[in-house]
Design an enzyme around this catalytic site. Sequence first.
Site, PDB file in Angstrom:
ATOM      1  N   CYS A 197       0.851  -1.195   0.000  1.00 51.01           N
ATOM      2  CA  CYS A 197       0.000   0.000   0.000  1.00 51.01           C
ATOM      3  C   CYS A 197       0.888   1.247   0.000  1.00 51.01           C
ATOM      4  O   CYS A 197       1.628   1.459  -0.948  1.00 51.01           O
ATOM      5  CB  CYS A 197      -0.962  -0.056   1.193  1.00 51.01           C
ATOM      6  SG  CYS A 197      -2.179   1.274   1.217  1.00 51.01           S
ATOM      7  N   ASP A 244      -8.926  -3.958  -6.844  1.00 47.16           N
ATOM      8  CA  ASP A 244      -8.399  -2.719  -6.257  1.00 47.16           C
ATOM      9  C   ASP A 244      -8.423  -1.598  -7.292  1.00 47.16           C
ATOM     10  O   ASP A 244      -7.395  -1.189  -7.828  1.00 47.16           O
ATOM     11  CB  ASP A 244      -6.972  -2.969  -5.756  1.00 47.16           C
ATOM     12  CG  ASP A 244      -6.382  -1.798  -4.993  1.00 47.16           C
ATOM     13  OD1 ASP A 244      -7.103  -0.818  -4.742  1.00 47.16           O
ATOM     14  OD2 ASP A 244      -5.185  -1.877  -4.653  1.00 47.16           O
ATOM     15  N   HIS A 275      -7.448  -5.095  -2.419  1.00 48.89           N
ATOM     16  CA  HIS A 275      -6.315  -4.386  -1.846  1.00 48.89           C
ATOM     17  C   HIS A 275      -6.015  -4.984  -0.469  1.00 48.89           C
ATOM     18  O   HIS A 275      -6.901  -5.168   0.349  1.00 48.89           O
ATOM     19  CB  HIS A 275      -6.689  -2.905  -1.710  1.00 48.89           C
ATOM     20  CG  HIS A 275      -5.574  -2.042  -1.227  1.00 48.89           C
ATOM     21  ND1 HIS A 275      -4.732  -1.365  -2.084  1.00 48.89           N
ATOM     22  CD2 HIS A 275      -5.167  -1.723   0.021  1.00 48.89           C
ATOM     23  CE1 HIS A 275      -3.866  -0.673  -1.382  1.00 48.89           C
ATOM     24  NE2 HIS A 275      -4.104  -0.874  -0.093  1.00 48.89           N
TER      25      HIS A 275
END
Length: 307
Positions: A197, A244, A275
């Site tokens: 991330c 995502d 995600h």
Amino acid sequence: MTLLTERPIDKKLPSEKIPQEAFDWYDEYAHGDIDRRTFLSRLGTLSVTGLTLSVVAGALTPNYALAEQVSFNDPDITASYVEYDSPNGHGKARGYLVIPKQVNTNNKAPAILVAHENRGLNPYIEDVARRLAKAGFVAFAPDALFPLGGYPGNDDEGRAMQKTLDGNKIEGDFMDAATLLKNHDLSTGKVGMVGFCYGGYLTNALAAAMPDTIHAGAPYYGTPAKSNVDKIKAPLQLHFAELDTRVNGTWPDYENNLKANKVDYTAYVYPKANHGFHNDSTARYQEKNAELAWQRTISFFKKSLNA
């Protein structure tokens, strides 16, 4: 890109039982686009047979007891917290250093810098560092929240804390960590980087900013480097989750930029994955996809950093 066909498996609550909207709302919540009250309010509008709001919310919220694959006391590693100078960041920084037992000044190993998400150095990221050490690498995971006392023990507070910090100084802390690894007594001088991330963004950013230090980068669902893509020398192995849409929307332009600058890269999209699919502390986790992505990452680092 390569598409996988494995069926996702979850340790906590089968992801197929949770509506996709819940994952999407959690992603918004986790990245600060909505607050917790709004997130829970939206969950309350769902009709999920056999599951209460608290069960769904609990499944999406990290339970870090699930994320320990390698114990702190594993006999094959030595783990400790190390402070280091960070002139390009906050002046002083701290990270989690994990050394394989077989590594010494006469038997050095490549090093991997581990970059956490937008909430500080949580137990999942520490476990990732231990997994890397078990695979034979010197691993170091800095905590961006050290200037504020370190990861507070819960993600909500960690996210709020990280938001208050200067992003350029956070990047500086990780850059100085990369330099530390390059020059470490137990390192061969070859440095790889993996991040998740926000940490995926940092991996892209440091590959661009430190082309003579970062020798291989494996960003997981990370957004592109903002500048200096033309400076990247390291091979990249990029991991994306099919569902995502937020991060994937940034990929086509980034891929074109990588191609234009002749960067050596491989990108994988994992089907039916959200995600955070590598994070084994929540229902976003998909065991088969996560394990395949990790096997690819370890093989990539062994090939790139031992050449």
